[in-house]
Scaffold this motif. Structure first.
Motif, PDB file in Angstrom:
ATOM      1  N   VAL A 105       0.848  -1.185   0.000  1.00 54.94           N
ATOM      2  CA  VAL A 105       0.000   0.000   0.000  1.00 54.94           C
ATOM      3  C   VAL A 105       0.887   1.241   0.000  1.00 54.94           C
ATOM      4  O   VAL A 105       2.021   1.217   0.458  1.00 54.94           O
ATOM      5  N   CYS A 106       0.319   2.309  -0.540  1.00 57.03           N
ATOM      6  CA  CYS A 106       1.037   3.580  -0.583  1.00 57.03           C
ATOM      7  C   CYS A 106       1.263   4.070   0.845  1.00 57.03           C
ATOM      8  O   CYS A 106       0.329   4.142   1.637  1.00 57.03           O
ATOM      9  N   GLU A 107       2.507   4.408   1.173  1.00 55.07           N
ATOM     10  CA  GLU A 107       2.830   4.846   2.531  1.00 55.07           C
ATOM     11  C   GLU A 107       2.297   6.245   2.830  1.00 55.07           C
ATOM     12  O   GLU A 107       2.307   6.679   3.977  1.00 55.07           O
ATOM     13  N   GLU A 108       1.857   6.956   1.794  1.00 53.33           N
ATOM     14  CA  GLU A 108       1.295   8.294   2.001  1.00 53.33           C
ATOM     15  C   GLU A 108      -0.221   8.262   2.130  1.00 53.33           C
ATOM     16  O   GLU A 108      -0.777   8.877   3.015  1.00 53.33           O
ATOM     17  N   CYS A 109      -0.885   7.566   1.217  1.00 53.12           N
ATOM     18  CA  CYS A 109      -2.351   7.673   1.152  1.00 53.12           C
ATOM     19  C   CYS A 109      -3.069   6.345   1.354  1.00 53.12           C
ATOM     20  O   CYS A 109      -4.292   6.324   1.442  1.00 53.12           O
ATOM     21  N   GLY A 110      -2.345   5.252   1.429  1.00 51.94           N
ATOM     22  CA  GLY A 110      -2.983   3.967   1.712  1.00 51.94           C
ATOM     23  C   GLY A 110      -3.561   3.250   0.502  1.00 51.94           C
ATOM     24  O   GLY A 110      -4.072   2.148   0.622  1.00 51.94           O
ATOM     25  N   LEU A 119       5.122   4.047  -2.851  1.00 49.14           N
ATOM     26  CA  LEU A 119       4.170   5.132  -3.096  1.00 49.14           C
ATOM     27  C   LEU A 119       3.334   4.815  -4.328  1.00 49.14           C
ATOM     28  O   LEU A 119       3.826   4.181  -5.269  1.00 49.14           O
ATOM     29  N   CYS A 120       2.093   5.291  -4.321  1.00 46.46           N
ATOM     30  CA  CYS A 120       1.288   5.159  -5.538  1.00 46.46           C
ATOM     31  C   CYS A 120       1.822   6.176  -6.555  1.00 46.46           C
ATOM     32  O   CYS A 120       2.593   7.076  -6.204  1.00 46.46           O
ATOM     33  N   TYR A 121       1.373   6.037  -7.802  1.00 51.09           N
ATOM     34  CA  TYR A 121       1.897   6.905  -8.858  1.00 51.09           C
ATOM     35  C   TYR A 121       1.740   8.384  -8.492  1.00 51.09           C
ATOM     36  O   TYR A 121       2.671   9.173  -8.649  1.00 51.09           O
ATOM     37  N   LYS A 122       0.548   8.737  -7.983  1.00 51.70           N
ATOM     38  CA  LYS A 122       0.266  10.148  -7.686  1.00 51.70           C
ATOM     39  C   LYS A 122       1.180  10.675  -6.566  1.00 51.70           C
ATOM     40  O   LYS A 122       1.758  11.758  -6.672  1.00 51.70           O
ATOM     41  N   CYS A 123       1.292   9.902  -5.484  1.00 48.58           N
ATOM     42  CA  CYS A 123       2.126  10.337  -4.359  1.00 48.58           C
ATOM     43  C   CYS A 123       3.617  10.293  -4.723  1.00 48.58           C
ATOM     44  O   CYS A 123       4.434  10.947  -4.085  1.00 48.58           O
ATOM     45  N   HIS A 124       3.949   9.512  -5.749  1.00 44.72           N
ATOM     46  CA  HIS A 124       5.341   9.380  -6.172  1.00 44.72           C
ATOM     47  C   HIS A 124       5.714  10.460  -7.194  1.00 44.72           C
ATOM     48  O   HIS A 124       6.664  11.218  -6.993  1.00 44.72           O
TER      49      HIS A 124
HETATM   50 ZN    ZN Z   1      -0.501   7.494  -2.527  1.00 44.14          ZN
END
Ligand code: ZN
Ligand code: ZN
Length: 125
Positions: free
Chosen positions: A5-10, A39-44
């Motif tokens: 899971v994305c460490e920023e947004c889950g 990270l997901c693409y957006k958070c990355h």
């Molecule tokens: Zn994210």
């Protein structure tokens, strides 16, 4: 099941591996887990991600640096074995990191080690 899971947004789709210290900054950190952030693409890659947002990039780097100072908090010098144990890395990875560092009688100097891991510098707040 073991999914990321994305460490920023889950979010749990399209997760990418970010290197907190970029490979260009410290190639020897490319395979070291403590340097990984999922990270997901957006958070990355997005505007608030570490590649476009310098504040975010530095925030991750400070956090990593603090983690390293915590890991190596008990003394000033460490042996190769201790470093391998603390960073959970193989002999090969350790030698990539350590080959450029001076060996003292007591071992490797903590500050020089952390500086090397951080891509050649210590980040000051
Ligand atoms: Zn994210
Ligand atoms: Zn990245």
């Amino acid at each position: 099941m073991n999914y990321l899971v994305c460490e920023e947004c889950g979010r749990n789709e399209g997760i990418e591996l970010h290197h907190i210290i970029f490979k260009s900054q410290s190639p020897c950190m490319a395979n070291i887990e403590i340097n990984f952030k999922y990270l997901c693409y957006k958070c990355h890659r997005g505007n608030d991600g570490p590649h476009l947002n310098r504040v975010k990039d530095l925030e991750y780097k400070y956090r990593l640096q603090n983690k390293l100072f915590e890991k190596f908090s008990s003394k000033a010098y460490y042996t190769e074995e201790e470093i391998r144990k603390l960073l959970k890395i193989s002999k090969g990875e350790a030698s990539k990191i350590l080959k450029k560092l001076k060996v003292y009688k007591e071992g490797y100097c903590k500050i020089e080690l952390i500086q090397r891991l951080m891509g050649g510098r210590i980040y000051a707040k």
